[in-house]
Design a protein around this motif. Sequence first.
Motif, PDB file in Angstrom:
ATOM      1  N   ASP A  25       0.810  -1.219   0.000  1.00 25.29           N
ATOM      2  CA  ASP A  25       0.000   0.000   0.000  1.00 25.29           C
ATOM      3  C   ASP A  25       0.847   1.275   0.000  1.00 25.29           C
ATOM      4  OD1 ASP A  25      -2.091  -1.731   0.125  1.00 25.29           O
ATOM      5  OD2 ASP A  25      -2.610  -1.321   2.224  1.00 25.29           O
ATOM      6  N   GLY A  26       1.976   1.223   0.707  1.00 24.26           N
ATOM      7  CA  GLY A  26       2.775   2.436   0.868  1.00 24.26           C
ATOM      8  C   GLY A  26       3.822   2.646  -0.199  1.00 24.26           C
ATOM      9  N   HIS A  27       4.363   1.551  -0.746  1.00 22.82           N
ATOM     10  CA  HIS A  27       5.424   1.681  -1.753  1.00 22.82           C
ATOM     11  C   HIS A  27       5.047   1.052  -3.097  1.00 22.82           C
ATOM     12  CE1 HIS A  27       8.497   3.558   0.731  1.00 22.82           C
ATOM     13  NE2 HIS A  27       8.220   2.696   1.706  1.00 22.82           N
ATOM     14  N   ASP A  28       3.778   0.693  -3.244  1.00 17.32           N
ATOM     15  CA  ASP A  28       3.224   0.243  -4.530  1.00 17.32           C
ATOM     16  C   ASP A  28       3.940  -0.967  -5.119  1.00 17.32           C
ATOM     17  OD1 ASP A  28       1.278   2.314  -4.572  1.00 17.32           O
ATOM     18  OD2 ASP A  28       2.801   3.721  -5.279  1.00 17.32           O
ATOM     19  N   VAL A  29       4.378  -1.903  -4.281  1.00 17.40           N
ATOM     20  CA  VAL A  29       4.947  -3.142  -4.808  1.00 17.40           C
ATOM     21  C   VAL A  29       3.815  -4.147  -4.993  1.00 17.40           C
ATOM     22  CG1 VAL A  29       7.142  -2.703  -3.625  1.00 17.40           C
ATOM     23  CG2 VAL A  29       5.438  -4.180  -2.560  1.00 17.40           C
ATOM     24  N   SER A  30       4.067  -5.193  -5.740  1.00 19.24           N
ATOM     25  CA  SER A  30       3.063  -6.235  -5.947  1.00 19.24           C
ATOM     26  C   SER A  30       2.935  -7.078  -4.684  1.00 19.24           C
ATOM     27  CB  SER A  30       3.466  -7.130  -7.117  1.00 19.24           C
ATOM     28  OG  SER A  30       4.646  -7.851  -6.801  1.00 19.24           O
ATOM     29  N   ARG A  31       1.897  -7.914  -4.640  1.00 20.95           N
ATOM     30  CA  ARG A  31       1.736  -8.807  -3.488  1.00 20.95           C
ATOM     31  C   ARG A  31       2.902  -9.788  -3.392  1.00 20.95           C
ATOM     32  NH1 ARG A  31      -4.338 -11.024  -3.955  1.00 20.95           N
ATOM     33  NH2 ARG A  31      -3.675 -11.153  -6.134  1.00 20.95           N
TER      34      ARG A  31
END
Length: 419
Positions: free
Chosen positions: A264-270
Motif C-alpha cells: 500500500d505504501g510503496h506500490d509493490v506487488s503482493r
Amino acid sequence: MSQSPASAHPATQNGALSRRQITAWRNAMFVIFALCGLALASWVARLPATRDALGASTLEMGVLIFGLSLGSIMGLLISSHLIARFGAKGIMTWCFTIAPVGLATAGIAASFGPSFVVIFIGLAVFGAAFSICDVAMNVSGAANERALGRAIMPIYHAFFSFGTIAGAALGALAEALHVPVFAHMAAIALLIVVAAQLSLRFLQSEHFVAEGDEAVADDDHSKSWRGRLSIWRDPRTLLIGVIVLGMAFAEGSANDWLTLAMVDGHDVSRTGGAIMFGVFVTAMTVGRLCGVFLLDRFGRVPVLRGSAVLAIIGLLIVIFGPNAEIAVVGIVLWGLGSALGFPVGMSAAADDPKTAAARVSAVATIGYCAFLVGPPLIGVLGEEFGILRALLVVLVLVVAAGLASGAAREPKKVVSPVA
C-alpha cells in the motif's frame, strides 16, 4: 517444611556439569526452540484453509485467533509459579504433551464439523502450554548460557526462526498437496511429541551448581506466590520489560504489517511484498546468528543500543523512503536491529538464578503485550493515517528500548567458560 536447595533440585548435588553434559543440553535446547517455531508456523500456515472451512469473516477469524492469545496470557501469568514448583525441565515435559493435543484438537475441529468453539478451545490450550513452555525454555536456556560462560540465547531464538521457516514451508506444501488440516496438524503434533521427548532427557536443572560455586538458597521470590509476584515491583524487571516490549513490537509489527505496508505504501506487488517480508526474516535470523559474537566482544548494553539505532534508521527509511528500492535497505536494517532485543532481554531477566523464573515470566508477559496490542493499534492508526505513518509508534517504542538498555548490563560475577 520446605526442601533444601540440594534436595529440591537433585542436579545441584552433583556439583559442576561436564562439558559433554552442557553441550548435550545446548543441542537439546536448539531442537526445543525449533519445535516451538514449527508448531506455531504450522498452524498459521493453515489459517486460510481453516477460514474457508468455517466460512468465517475477518472479524470471526480475529476472535478465533484471540483464543490463542488468551491462552498465552493465562499461561504466562502462572508460568513462574509452575516452574518454581516443578522445574523448567518438568514443565517442558508436560507442555510438549499438552500443546500438541491442543494443536491436534484445533486441526480436527477445522476439518470435521467444523466447530468454531472447539477450535477456539484447542487454540487456547495450545496457547497456554506454548507460553508456559516459552518461559521455561528461556529459563533453561539462560541457565545453559551461564554454564557455557558465553552468549548463546540469540542462537536459540534463531532456531525458533528456523522452525517457523520449516513450518511455513511444510504448510505451503500441505496446501499444494491438498492435505486436510486435521492430518497436517496430527502429523506435526506427533512429530513434536516424539522429538521433544527425545531431546528433553538431555536437559539439566536450571539450579545446577557451577564448579567452585555454592548452592544458592531459595529466597522469598521462589518460596511463595507473593514473593514471586513482588518481582513486578523491581525497577530492573520493568526496564528489561521495556527493552523486550520495544523490540518485540518492532519484530511483531513487521510480521503483521510489513507486507501490506510495502504494497500500500510503496506500490509493490503482493509477490514483492512477500519477498520484502522474507528479506526482513532473513536479516533478523542472520542478526541472531551473528549477534553472539558481538555480545561476547562488546557486552549487552552497547549491542542493544546499537541494535536500537539500526532499527530506528531502518524504520525511518521504510516510512519516509522515496521508493521500494531504498526501502529494502531500511528493511534489512530494521530486521538486524530487531534481532537481539527479545533474546538478550530473556538472558538479562534470568541473570539471578533465584528469581529467574519469576523475572522471565514478568518480562515475557510485558513483551507479549506487543503481540496482543500491536496489531490492532497499528490497524487503527493505519486506517486514519496510512500504514507507513502508523509505524511511527513502533519507532517511539524502539527509542524507549534503546534508552532502557542499561538495565540489561551483565552481573559482575560471570561463570568461567567450560574448558
